[in-house]
Scaffold this active site. Sequence first.
Site, mmCIF file in Angstrom:
data_model
loop_
_atom_site.group_PDB
_atom_site.id
_atom_site.type_symbol
_atom_site.label_atom_id
_atom_site.label_comp_id
_atom_site.label_asym_id
_atom_site.label_seq_id
_atom_site.Cartn_x
_atom_site.Cartn_y
_atom_site.Cartn_z
ATOM 1 N N GLY A 179 31.287 41.062 47.100
ATOM 2 C CA GLY A 179 31.573 39.974 45.873
ATOM 3 C C GLY A 179 31.528 40.279 44.623
ATOM 4 O O GLY A 179 31.761 39.516 43.625
ATOM 5 N N GLY A 181 34.449 41.742 43.070
ATOM 6 C CA GLY A 181 35.807 41.882 42.775
ATOM 7 C C GLY A 181 36.520 40.959 41.582
ATOM 8 O O GLY A 181 35.771 39.829 41.632
ATOM 9 N N CYS A 184 37.860 38.150 43.637
ATOM 10 C CA CYS A 184 36.973 37.799 45.010
ATOM 11 C C CYS A 184 36.083 36.375 44.688
ATOM 12 O O CYS A 184 35.649 36.254 43.630
ATOM 13 C CB CYS A 184 35.896 38.786 45.174
ATOM 14 S SG CYS A 184 34.483 38.495 46.117
HETATM 15 P P1 5GP Z 1 38.319 44.656 41.709
HETATM 16 O O1 5GP Z 1 38.373 46.400 41.296
HETATM 17 O O2 5GP Z 1 39.340 44.104 41.333
HETATM 18 O O3 5GP Z 1 37.232 44.226 41.007
HETATM 19 O O4 5GP Z 1 37.877 44.815 43.145
HETATM 20 C C1 5GP Z 1 38.640 45.082 44.094
HETATM 21 C C2 5GP Z 1 37.878 45.096 45.632
HETATM 22 O O5 5GP Z 1 37.853 43.705 45.940
HETATM 23 C C3 5GP Z 1 38.861 45.439 46.668
HETATM 24 O O6 5GP Z 1 38.658 46.772 46.942
HETATM 25 C C4 5GP Z 1 38.206 44.716 47.791
HETATM 26 O O7 5GP Z 1 36.908 45.138 48.340
HETATM 27 C C5 5GP Z 1 37.815 43.412 47.058
HETATM 28 N N1 5GP Z 1 38.455 42.381 47.414
HETATM 29 C C6 5GP Z 1 39.970 42.307 47.391
HETATM 30 N N2 5GP Z 1 40.513 40.983 47.878
HETATM 31 C C7 5GP Z 1 39.319 40.105 47.980
HETATM 32 C C8 5GP Z 1 38.970 38.800 48.275
HETATM 33 O O8 5GP Z 1 40.299 38.298 48.611
HETATM 34 N N3 5GP Z 1 37.847 38.478 48.482
HETATM 35 C C9 5GP Z 1 36.926 39.366 48.491
HETATM 36 N N4 5GP Z 1 35.741 38.742 48.542
HETATM 37 N N5 5GP Z 1 37.028 40.581 48.225
HETATM 38 C C10 5GP Z 1 38.260 41.083 47.780
#
Ligand code: 5GP
Length: 348
Positions: A179, A181, A184
Amino acid sequence: MRIETEVKLDFKDVLIRPKRSTLNSRRDVDIEREFKMKHSGLTWSGVPIIAANMDHTGTFEMAKALAKFNVLTAIHKFYSVQEWKDFADKNPEVLERVFVSSGTSDKDFERVSEILKVADCPNICIDIANGYSQHLVDYVRRVRAAYPHKVIMAGNVVTGEMVEELIICGADIVKVGIGPGSVCTTRRQTGCGYPQLSAIIECADAAHGLKGLVCGDGGCTVPGDVAKAFAAGSDFVMLGGMLSGHDESSGDVFEHEGRQVKRYYGMSSEEAMKKHMGGVASYRSSEGKSVNVPYKGAVEGTMQDILGGVRSTCTYVGAERLKELTKRTTFIRVTQQINDIFTPYNAG
Ligand code: 5GP
């Protein structure tokens, strides 16, 4: 029903307390680490940052650019076996620095096996949104049995008992984060999740007790968050949003409201499901969103910024090596960490 009243923390809730230090310059800091993997027995060394296995960031172009920094890339699941072969043939040294990604279906298993026949990549990343599913445990066992000498990273989970289960079943590295991300929407859609800093602290403790490793995945928005993730005990840190919008990220640059942008979307977003599965299945909702992110040019500049930040953190607490950061860290809880009266970070 139970309520746990102990406060759990996110990156924004803490700062790292500066400490007296004899380090003169950021140049004196070693941000490479060396790890011996529990199951595969392989020794890996490099800068323990991993580009996320998302359409946008897990590209071969990203892998080539990040390999120059000894940084890893988890390649997304949508390259063909032929594309993998071409990449492996032309870039044997970059292959050492990537993960082949996999879900938990039979089709995923076949695909990974086909790729590994043409590209001798040492690392496999097995991830599903909800790593608490028994499928993941069974699949990790299956991949470990088939590939005893590959590094297996598996996730995502946020609690110690599940970290232990995955390590016992064959994972060398457990991916932590539900959660946090940037694209996300799991917390909004399901109400489930765990503040990322506390998740890392608790999961690292569980993993290290078994000689396993963790990779904090998601929620880093600035270089200081990456440093906090390492300081919390994360052995690796995975980045999506911070590496989005670059030349090496997939998708075209276009103009939106007078600014140059690129499209970045969650892998469970409607946009991703439409692209890869022809739509959102009726029994599920999307748990990701799509955003336009500022176009940032070559990823090299961003990488220097991130690594410079982490080096600087180490000098603030007197850690000569990234390895020492956790034991030299005292987190202090804060109510405000950044003064953003002027432009927010990255808002261009
Ligand atoms: P960020 O660095 O952008 O904060 O987080 C990246 C991570 O978000 C990814 O490695 C993956 O674990 C997660 N993530 C990617 N796409 C999605 C999505 O559509 N839904 C959710 N719940 N998590 C995602």
